[in-house]
Design an enzyme around this catalytic site. Structure first.
Site, PDB file in Angstrom:
ATOM      1  N   THR A 114       0.875  -1.187   0.164  1.00 52.75           N
ATOM      2  CA  THR A 114      -0.046   0.005  -0.038  1.00 52.75           C
ATOM      3  C   THR A 114       0.829   1.244  -0.102  1.00 52.75           C
ATOM      4  O   THR A 114       0.503   2.179  -0.594  1.00 52.75           O
ATOM      5  CB  THR A 114      -0.825   0.074   1.268  1.00 52.75           C
ATOM      6  OG1 THR A 114      -1.751  -1.087   0.933  1.00 52.75           O
ATOM      7  CG2 THR A 114      -1.544   1.300   1.296  1.00 52.75           C
ATOM      8  N   SER A 153      -6.881  -1.078  -6.549  1.00 53.71           N
ATOM      9  CA  SER A 153      -6.738  -1.320  -5.296  1.00 53.71           C
ATOM     10  C   SER A 153      -5.152  -1.533  -5.299  1.00 53.71           C
ATOM     11  O   SER A 153      -4.709  -1.912  -6.417  1.00 53.71           O
ATOM     12  CB  SER A 153      -7.299  -2.469  -4.613  1.00 53.71           C
ATOM     13  OG  SER A 153      -6.570  -3.062  -3.647  1.00 53.71           O
ATOM     14  N   THR A 154      -4.369  -1.395  -4.008  1.00 58.91           N
ATOM     15  CA  THR A 154      -3.170  -1.882  -4.346  1.00 58.91           C
ATOM     16  C   THR A 154      -2.663  -3.325  -4.661  1.00 58.91           C
ATOM     17  O   THR A 154      -1.813  -3.667  -5.252  1.00 58.91           O
ATOM     18  CB  THR A 154      -2.725  -1.685  -2.781  1.00 58.91           C
ATOM     19  OG1 THR A 154      -2.653  -0.280  -2.492  1.00 58.91           O
ATOM     20  CG2 THR A 154      -1.043  -2.016  -2.604  1.00 58.91           C
ATOM     21  N   ASN A 155      -3.781  -4.038  -4.440  1.00 60.22           N
ATOM     22  CA  ASN A 155      -3.747  -5.531  -4.533  1.00 60.22           C
ATOM     23  C   ASN A 155      -4.032  -5.933  -6.051  1.00 60.22           C
ATOM     24  O   ASN A 155      -3.602  -7.022  -6.269  1.00 60.22           O
ATOM     25  CB  ASN A 155      -4.895  -6.103  -3.841  1.00 60.22           C
ATOM     26  CG  ASN A 155      -4.688  -5.949  -2.305  1.00 60.22           C
ATOM     27  OD1 ASN A 155      -3.986  -5.489  -1.729  1.00 60.22           O
ATOM     28  ND2 ASN A 155      -5.901  -6.165  -1.503  1.00 60.22           N
ATOM     29  N   THR A 200      37.336 -35.946 -13.235  1.00 58.95           N
ATOM     30  CA  THR A 200      36.051 -36.210 -12.319  1.00 58.95           C
ATOM     31  C   THR A 200      36.401 -36.374 -10.873  1.00 58.95           C
ATOM     32  O   THR A 200      37.242 -37.105 -10.822  1.00 58.95           O
ATOM     33  CB  THR A 200      35.105 -37.343 -12.769  1.00 58.95           C
ATOM     34  OG1 THR A 200      36.077 -38.652 -12.966  1.00 58.95           O
ATOM     35  CG2 THR A 200      34.862 -37.173 -14.366  1.00 58.95           C
ATOM     36  N   SER A 331      47.195  -9.414  -2.209  1.00 57.46           N
ATOM     37  CA  SER A 331      47.606  -9.487  -0.617  1.00 57.46           C
ATOM     38  C   SER A 331      48.334  -8.240  -0.241  1.00 57.46           C
ATOM     39  O   SER A 331      49.042  -7.469  -0.973  1.00 57.46           O
ATOM     40  CB  SER A 331      48.477 -10.697  -0.660  1.00 57.46           C
ATOM     41  OG  SER A 331      49.010 -10.767   0.845  1.00 57.46           O
ATOM     42  N   SER A 332      48.084  -8.177   1.152  1.00 55.02           N
ATOM     43  CA  SER A 332      48.647  -6.902   1.612  1.00 55.02           C
ATOM     44  C   SER A 332      49.928  -7.347   2.365  1.00 55.02           C
ATOM     45  O   SER A 332      50.685  -6.369   2.833  1.00 55.02           O
ATOM     46  CB  SER A 332      47.562  -6.319   2.849  1.00 55.02           C
ATOM     47  OG  SER A 332      47.580  -7.268   3.785  1.00 55.02           O
TER      48      SER A 332
END
Length: 481
Positions: A114, A153-155, A200, A331-332
């Site tokens: 709504t 309607s909202t619906n 696999t 990477s740091s």
């Protein structure tokens, strides 16, 4: 995007106007095109921080539904030509991309949508009022409920708008999927002669080409292009005209057919009226099916990205069969490390889409009787999934797939050193000898080919013929032992 919601005690110190609804008067920002019911929803639902404006196609859907409804009401004679013109003008401006910032209600909300419907009604009404030469809030000239929401309607208006929004999003999603599928097809052709080892259970299996591997990715994504298009047809069935619960109360008997006909013209998609409006008002089955399709696509993308991460792993201690284009330092603390960040990001998008599907499933199940009040969550999560998938596929194609290269020598080295190569020799030397050779190769670390030559199980000419790439990766007639 977090919506900052001014409190009522803040608004009274700012330029504002007073509007009234069922619960009484309320201050609304003077410059706002939304009204009192939207303001209440703003203050009530501070949840996701994601406003309706986050999904422009939903706003287009709302505007198109309102324009179609107004046209039907005009045709019937219930809406004056002047009011129709003003409403149509406002809807056209929304369709053109204006005033979207005025759609401020949180995507997650109570009331079965709504607040979304009233946000649209109020914005359209106030844009229309200015077009008619009146000030915002002068609803005696054109009212959000009486005029913009006439026969609705909202619906029925809200779920119809969601479906229209999904129709409008269809091309973008399918285009992104098709472009990604084509990118894999290009790699299929580029790598058609790169012999490698298939696997696999993460164990050596039999030889194949890298082109065959990438071709399989192209095929599996191509399947979903057709299936997504098929599911969109389900979303063209709407309950517009059913009003509150599907009985059509407060709507002229001619209205529903006219409104859906106008909607098809406005949105450019052949929308159709549901045969049972009561069923259509409460049923969320089409959304569940479509969400399942987005989950299926997400799972496929995630599986492909898992493969890409494995195939590019290393570079010295992994498969290292392909190279992904480097996008950023990895990477740091570890110099020189480059991570498969694009596939990793796609994996995470896939998990979000899978989670969205579960939320949609639970929301669809939790409807009661003649309405499903959880539709706002369904709309939010479906549109979020489509948006995420589109962006993820574009990113994967542009920043990863098109730049992948093959390590041809590494692929061939793994084939020649693989015990799995014995499978190609099995029809010629028999299963027992093949099993024995494989075991010895595994225990000693020697190559399968050296052991076969040492025992004179096959002459060199036959070995050369068997081990031709085209003979190992395609069906061929065999003279078995």
């Amino acid at each position: 995007m977090i919506v900052e919601t001014p409190r009522q005690d803040q608004l009274v110190d700012q330029p504002h106007r007073i509007e009234k609804d069922l619960l009484g008067p309320l201050a609304v920002p003077a410059e706002a095109y939304y009204g009192v019911q939207t303001q209440r929803a703003l203050e009530n639902f501070v949840l996701s921080g994601v406003p309706l404006a986050h999904f422009p196609k939903l706003i287009l859907g709302l505007a198109m539904v309102k324009k179609a409804a107004a046209a039907a009401n005009r045709d019937i004679g219930e809406l004056s030509a002047a009011k129709y013109d003003a409403i149509a003008h406002a809807c056209d401006r929304l369709i053109d991309g204006e005033f979207h910032e005025q759609f401020v209600v949180d995507m997650i909300q109570g009331g079965a949508g709504t607040s979304t419907n009233m946000n649209a009604n109020e914005v359209i009404a106030n844009v229309a009022l200015e077009y008619m030469g009146h000030a915002k809030g002068e609803y005696k000239h054109l009212h959000p409920n009486n005029d913009v929401n006439m026969s609705q309607s909202t619906n029925d208006a809200y779920p119809t708008a969601i479906r229209v929004g999904l129709q409008l999003s269809h091309a973008e999603l399918v285009d992104s999927l098709a472009l990604l599928q084509q990118a894999f097809a290009v790699k299929r052709d580029e790598f058609h002669d790169v012999i490698k080892m298939g696997r696999t259970q993460l164990q050596d299996a039999v030889p194949m080409t890298l082109g065959q591997e990438f071709g399989a990715y192209a095929t599996t994504l191509g399947e979903d292009i057709e299936r997504i298009a098929g599911l969109y047809d389900l979303l063209r069935e709407v309950n517009l005209g059913g009003t509150a619960i599907g009985t059509g109360i407060n709507a002229d008997p001619r209205y529903a057919v006219l409104a859906v006909s106008h909607l098809s013209e406005v949105c450019g998609h052949p929308m159709r009226l549901a045969s049972d409006l009561i069923e259509a008002t409460s049923d969320m089955g089409a959304f569940v099916l479509f969400s399942g399709m987005t989950k299926r696509l997400a799972i496929k993308l995630s599986k492909i990205c898992n493969d890409l991460r494995l195939l590019s792993s290393g570079p010295r201690t992994g498969f290292n069969e392909i190279n992904l284009p480097p996008q950023q330092p990895g990477s740091s603390i570890m110099p020189g490390k480059v991570n498969p960040v694009i596939p990793e990001a796609v994996n995470q998008v896939a998990y979000q889409v899978i989670g969205n599907d579960l939320a949609i499933t639970m929301a669809a199940e939790n409807g009661q009787l003649q309405l499903n009040v959880m539709e706002p969550l369904i709309a939010y999560k479906i549109m979020e999934s489509m948006r995420l998938l589109r962006r993820a596929m574009d990113m994967l194609r542009e920043r990863c797939i098109v730049g992948i290269t093959a390590n041809r020598e590494r692929c061939l080295e793994l084939v020649n050193n693989s015990i799995g190569l014995i499978t190609a020799l099995n029809p010629y030397i028999g299963y027992e000898d093949a099993t024995r050779i494989a075991r010895v190769a595994q225990e000693t670390g020697r190559s399968v080919l050296d052991l076969v030559r040492e025992e004179n199980l096959l002459d060199e000419a036959m070995l050369v013929e068997i081990l031709k790439p085209e003979n190992m990766v395609n069906p061929r007639a065999i003279k078995r032992k």
